[in-house]
Structures are given as structure tokens and as C-alpha cells.
Motif scaffolding. Structure first.
Motif, PDB file in Angstrom:
ATOM      1  N   SER A  25       0.821  -1.214   0.000  1.00 37.28           N
ATOM      2  CA  SER A  25       0.000   0.000   0.000  1.00 37.28           C
ATOM      3  C   SER A  25       0.859   1.270   0.000  1.00 37.28           C
ATOM      4  CB  SER A  25      -0.960  -0.059   1.184  1.00 37.28           C
ATOM      5  OG  SER A  25      -2.112   0.658   0.894  1.00 37.28           O
ATOM      6  N   ARG A  26       0.707   2.166   0.993  1.00 39.78           N
ATOM      7  CA  ARG A  26       1.551   3.381   0.990  1.00 39.78           C
ATOM      8  C   ARG A  26       3.018   2.969   1.074  1.00 39.78           C
ATOM      9  NH1 ARG A  26      -1.341   5.662   6.204  1.00 39.78           N
ATOM     10  NH2 ARG A  26      -2.913   4.384   5.182  1.00 39.78           N
ATOM     11  N   LYS A  75       4.166   2.072  -2.385  1.00 44.90           N
ATOM     12  CA  LYS A  75       4.582   3.274  -3.121  1.00 44.90           C
ATOM     13  C   LYS A  75       6.029   3.576  -2.703  1.00 44.90           C
ATOM     14  CE  LYS A  75      -0.002   5.210  -1.837  1.00 44.90           C
ATOM     15  NZ  LYS A  75      -1.001   4.625  -2.643  1.00 44.90           N
ATOM     16  N   GLU A 125      -8.673   5.550  -6.588  1.00 42.05           N
ATOM     17  CA  GLU A 125      -8.146   6.750  -5.915  1.00 42.05           C
ATOM     18  C   GLU A 125      -7.490   7.691  -6.929  1.00 42.05           C
ATOM     19  OE1 GLU A 125      -5.124   6.009  -2.928  1.00 42.05           O
ATOM     20  OE2 GLU A 125      -5.711   7.819  -1.859  1.00 42.05           O
ATOM     21  N   PHE A 132      -3.913  12.830   2.351  1.00 42.83           N
ATOM     22  CA  PHE A 132      -2.558  12.638   2.894  1.00 42.83           C
ATOM     23  C   PHE A 132      -1.636  13.741   2.361  1.00 42.83           C
ATOM     24  CE2 PHE A 132      -4.690   8.554   2.222  1.00 42.83           C
ATOM     25  CZ  PHE A 132      -4.750   8.088   3.518  1.00 42.83           C
ATOM     26  N   TRP A 190      -9.904   0.349  -5.348  1.00 42.52           N
ATOM     27  CA  TRP A 190      -9.342   1.653  -4.967  1.00 42.52           C
ATOM     28  C   TRP A 190      -7.918   1.797  -5.486  1.00 42.52           C
ATOM     29  CZ3 TRP A 190     -10.968   6.169  -3.467  1.00 42.52           C
ATOM     30  CH2 TRP A 190     -10.208   7.004  -2.649  1.00 42.52           C
TER      31      TRP A 190
HETATM   32  C1  GCU Z   1      -5.399   4.706   1.831  1.00 45.15           C
HETATM   33  C2  GCU Z   1      -4.826   5.483   0.679  1.00 45.15           C
HETATM   34  C3  GCU Z   1      -4.014   4.602  -0.243  1.00 45.15           C
HETATM   35  C4  GCU Z   1      -2.993   3.823   0.537  1.00 45.15           C
HETATM   36  C5  GCU Z   1      -3.670   3.085   1.665  1.00 45.15           C
HETATM   37  C6  GCU Z   1      -2.705   2.360   2.607  1.00 45.15           C
HETATM   38  O1  GCU Z   1      -6.365   3.843   1.365  1.00 45.15           O
HETATM   39  O2  GCU Z   1      -5.879   6.102   0.013  1.00 45.15           O
HETATM   40  O3  GCU Z   1      -3.353   5.378  -1.220  1.00 45.15           O
HETATM   41  O4  GCU Z   1      -2.308   2.954  -0.313  1.00 45.15           O
HETATM   42  O5  GCU Z   1      -4.378   3.998   2.478  1.00 45.15           O
HETATM   43  O6  GCU Z   1      -1.553   2.700   2.693  1.00 45.15           O
HETATM   44  O7  GCU Z   1      -3.176   1.475   3.315  1.00 45.15           O
END
Ligand code: GCU
Length: 496
Positions: A335-336, A339, A373, A382, A426
Motif C-alpha cells: 500500500s503506501r 509506493k 483513488e 494525505f 481503490w
Molecule cells: C489509503 C490510501 C491509499 C494507501 C492506503 C494504505 O487507502 O488512500 O493510497 O495505499 O491507504 O496505505 O493502506
């Protein structure tokens, strides 16, 4: 929508009050002038009406021509409309309609800064640098180049205890990593598990969300003292409690990873930078106060860049440890933190394999598809993750002269694995796959194989026989044993 209506009502009320005040002032003007000079203004524009109820001759305080009055009214009206229009620019609702997500063009990953296409392998290092710089400028921000000194303290080195049993074959280490600069210091706790009988295990490195203690039930793992999100279980007043142990252990199948011959290392992302918008004072941002992002320096580092920078500092430590193959470092994230893994991998060529799990917007997913998203949503929810420049593209993805496929390409010739989950719309699974597909041009130019599929494979059917792998796990947004099994199989195919 509700707040829009509120604003409209407030504006109307303000306008009515303004009119009332204007009339009242006019009345005052009449009385003042009548009492003061007792003269009337015959011949003034509108003077035929300048007669008060008291029959007193009247004269406005300021005498304006009709044209001027109309002008003022028009300006006020125009300003108010523009203002309310500006306020009403709500973020677009998320799109989940595939037919609306296909109208975009992408810049080729081989297109250089001058728009010229690079043709040969020897141009790739410069092209890679250009791509990394492009993403630093437009999206994640530049981390400072100044060095920090790194001091380590191994405070634990013993066999692991997992599932209540001593694991004689798994060596557990915990290392306090102090990042120090100009009298300031940040402590990051690195937890590492490695096969006892392997002298050079390839090592997965990834950050965790809730503290090292959340990754397994080993009671010896130090409880994090860094900031934790109160919404997570086992957290009180932003501090982890004992009850948070192992509450994300499904994301870290340590025993299975080590059984496959790999080492796995993790650290709490909050040790590097607590995940909230504090104006970039805490965490590693605080080591470089002169490098803080602001309006005049919109391309400095946000939190994702800080976490990625932290991963590189942990790589500095790992590559010197016994039992770890310095040529076998791999970065992984969900997730984040997926990234983050991609950005760390693009920057740091020591990561031989970069694994993005459900990284979505600002990760593997193409922004220009505007599916799930969006850039505006992520920047609003964020505001500390990316740099300021990225905000230019809020609901204006069509103006982006780049997209996430170029980030995947920036990792070449090293390997990339992209994992999606079928119910994680998402994060846009198809957009994540397509980034890999469009990045493949760079891998092909380098004589490597990328992804050939433009369409999602069936669930639980990994694809990619070359340097880019992909799978769509059945289920929700998460990182589970199935995902790890694919990462490990892919890593082995890359010779790791
Ligand atoms: C949120 C956010 C996402 C991210 C996620 C996470 O959903 O919108 O971009 O990837 O949190 O890190 O769990």
C-alpha cells in the motif's frame, strides 16, 4: 454538498446584510446632510428621489454616478461568483467505470528530456537518472544529499521464538540504528530474521505499519515506542500496547520466508517518519531542518521520500551484516509502503528486486486512468505524502507529462514485481498491471523481458516470465502468504 449549500446561504445572508447596511448608510447620509447643511441636492443624479419621509432635503454622503454604481454591483457580483465557484471545486468522485478510464496517452519510457527517443543501452543510465529526477521534481520530492552518520547497536541476537516454539534454524537480530546529524538523532529499530545455516541469504526489506512487535508473536521483539495511529487495535494515546503483538503477523510470514532460504528485515515506518502532517518537523525530516518543504521549495521531500530514504539507510546497515548477501537486497512494501518501496527501488540500485503490493495511486497504478483513488484524493487525504508540485495535478491528470509506468521503468534493468488484489478497486489493479506493461519497452530495449499482457490475468495466476512479474490475488487490500509465495518464487527466478 452540504457545505456548499451552507456557503451559498451564508453568502446570500451577507449580501442581504450588505444591502441593508448600504441603505442604512444612505439614510444616515440623508439625515447628516439634512441636519448639517439643510441643503438639498437638486440636480444630482437621482436627486428627484432625495426626499426623506420626514420631508427633509437629502444628499448622499458619496455621490456616485449610475454607471459607477452598476460597476460596483457588477464587480461585487463577479467576485462573489468566482469565490463561490472556487470553493465549490469539490474533488471528483472516484471513477470505477472502465469505459471512462481509457482515454489517455502516455509518454514512452524511452522518451528523453528533450522528447527524443533513446535508442541504445548505453543511453539508459542517463535516461534512468532523468526519470528519477522527474519523479523527485513532480511527485515525491528530493531527499537531501547530505550524509548522516549511522551508528548501530545490536541489542538482540538469538534464535527466534515463533508460534510459542524456539526456532533453532532462524536467527533473530534486533538492531538499533541511530541516524545522526549535527547533534540530532533518530532511532530506527531494525528486526531481522535469517536462516541460521546460510552465510549469504538474499534479504527482503520492508517497513511495517504498526511496529516490529506487530509482525510476529515472538515476545522478545521490542514494542515500538514511536507514534501509532489510534485507529489501529492495541494502540492507546498513539502508543502501541502489549496487545498489539502479532496483530499484523499475517503480513509477515517469517517462518515461511526463512524456510525458503531468504532473510527478512523490517522496521516501523513511524521510526523514520510518523505518518501524520506535522509540517515535517519530526522523524528524519527533523535531521535536515534547512531542507524542509515549503511554498518556495515545492519539490523537497514528503513522507514517502523520507520512508524511502530510511530504507536506503537500513540497506547501508544490512549490506554489512554477516549472513546477508549484499548483492541480494530486495525491497518490499504494501500500500503506501508499496509506493515507498517503488520510490526506494527507483533511487537505490542496491535493491535487486522491488516488490510493490497493492500500491495503487502514487505507486504502481497509472494516474491518468483516473480509476479508483485519484491524485486529488490522495493529496487531500494525505497532504504530507508527496511534494507540493504533485498538487498541480489534482483533478488534472490529463495535464501530467509523466505517469507511473516511467517509475517502474526507472528500476530497470533490475527486477520488479507488482501484486494486486481482486477486490482492491481503490488501488486500480488494471492500472497497476498496465504500468508494468508500458514500462516493458525499457526492459525490452535492455534485452530483458517485461510484461506482455494488457489485460488482467485470472485471479491467483501469476504472469511474467522475465524481469517484471504480476499477480492478482483473490481478495482484499492486504499482503498475505500467497503474495509472499509469489514474491519468493519470482525472486528465485531472478537468481536471488
Ligand atoms: C489509503 C490510501 C491509499 C494507501 C492506503 C494504505 O487507502 O488512500 O493510497 O495505499 O491507504 O496505505 O493502506
Amino acid at each position: 454538498m452540504q457545505w456548499l449549500i451552507t456557503i451559498a446561504v451564508v453568502l446570500t445572508a451577507l449580501a442581504l446584510v450588505a444591502i441593508k447596511l448600504y441603505r442604512f448608510a444612505k439614510e444616515l447620509g440623508r439625515i447628516d446632510s439634512a441636519e448639517g447643511s439643510k441643503t438639498s441636492c437638486h440636480g444630482c443624479p437621482g436627486s428627484s428621489k432625495n426626499q426623506s419621509d420626514l420631508g427633509i432635503a437629502i444628499k448622499p454622503l458619496v455621490q456616485l454616478g449610475d454607471k459607477t454604481k452598476q460597476g460596483i454591483v457588477a464587480i461585487v457580483f463577479l467576485n462573489t461568483s468566482i469565490w463561490s465557484l472556487g470553493l465549490s471545486q469539490e474533488i471528483r468522485p472516484p471513477n470505477y467505470d472502465e469505459s471512462k478510464a481509457s482515454n489517455y496517452t502516455l509518454v514512452s519510457v524511452l522518451s528523453g528530456p528533450d522528447g527524443k527517443r533513446i535508442e541504445s543501452k548505453d543511453q539508459w543510465p542517463a535516461q534512468r537518472r532523468y526519470l528519477v529526477e522527474l519523479f523527485a521534481t513532480e511527485e515525491y520530492g528530493f531527499a537531501p544529499k547530505d550524509p548522516v552518520s549511522i551508528r548501530t547497536e545490536v541489542f538482540d541476537d538469538a534464535p527466534a521464538v515463533l508460534g510459542g516454539e524456539l526456532q533453532a534454524n532462524i536467527r533473530r537480530r534486533q538492531i538499533a540504528v541511530y541516524l545522526e546529524r549535527e547533534g540530532r538523532s533518530v532511532r530506527v529499530d531494525l528486526a531481522l530474521w535469517s536462516p541460521k545455516d546460510r552465510s549469504n541469504a538474499p534479504c527482503f526489506l520492508g517497513l511495517n505499519f504498526r511496529g516490529n512487535q506487530s509482525t510476529c508473536d515472538d515476545p522478545k521483539i521490542k514494542l515500538t515506542s514511536s507514534w501509532c495511529d489510534n485507529r489501529n487495535p492495541g494502540v492507546q494515546n498513539n502508543k502501541a500496547t502489549e496487545s498489539s503483538r502479532a496483530n499484523q503477523s499475517e503480513r509477515w510470514p517469517i517462518a515461511q520466508i526463512v524456510a525458503e532460504g531468504f532473510a527478512v528485515a523490517t522496521a516501523h515506518y513511524s521510526d523514520i517518519d510518523p505518518d501524520y502532517d506535522d509540517g515535517f518537523e519530526n522523524g528524519v525530516h527533523g535531521l535536515f531542518p534547512e531542507h524542509r518543504i515549503d511554498e518556495t521549495n515545492p519539490s523537497r521531500w514528503g513522507s514517502i521520500a523520507a520512508w524511502a530514504w530510511g530504507l536506503s539507510r537500513l540497506a547501508d546497515v544490512l549490506e554489512k551484516l554477516d549472513g546477508i548477501d549484499p548483492q541480494g537486497l530486495m525491497v518490499v512494501g504494501h500500500s503506501r509502503l508499496g509506493k515507498t518501496a517503488l520510490w526506494a527501488g527507483a533511487n537505490d540500485p542496491r535493491f535487486q528486486l522491488v516488490v510493490s503490493n497493492n500500491s495503487g495511486c502514487g505507486g504502481a497504478a497509472l494516474s491518468k486512468r483516473v480509476y479508483g483513488e485519484s491524485v486529488a484524493r490522495i493529496n487531500t487525504s494525505f497532504p504530507h505524502w508527496f511534494n507540493r508540485n504533485f498538487r498541480k495535478y489534482n483533478d488534472r491528470e490529463e495535464t501530467m507529462a509523466f505517469d507511473q509506468h516511467q517509475l517502474i521503468a526507472a528500476i530497470a534493468p533490475r527486477s520488479v514485481y507488482i501484486a494486486s488484489a481482486s477486490n482492491d478497486k481503490w488501488a486500480d489493479p488494471l492500472g497497476e498491471l498496465l504500468s508494468g506493461y508500458h514500462a516493458s519497452e525499457a526492459f525490452a530495449m535492455l534485452g530483458l523481458k517485461g510484461l506482455e499482457a494488457k489485460e488482467l490475468p485470472a485471479v491467483q495466476t501469476p504472469i511474467g516470465q522475465g524481469s517484471i512479474g504480476y499477480h492478482l490475488r483473490q481478495g482484499e487490500h492486504d499482503m498475505l502468504l500467497y503474495d509472499w509465495q509469489q514474491f519468493m518464487a519470482f525472486a528465485k527466478r531472478q537468481g536471488l
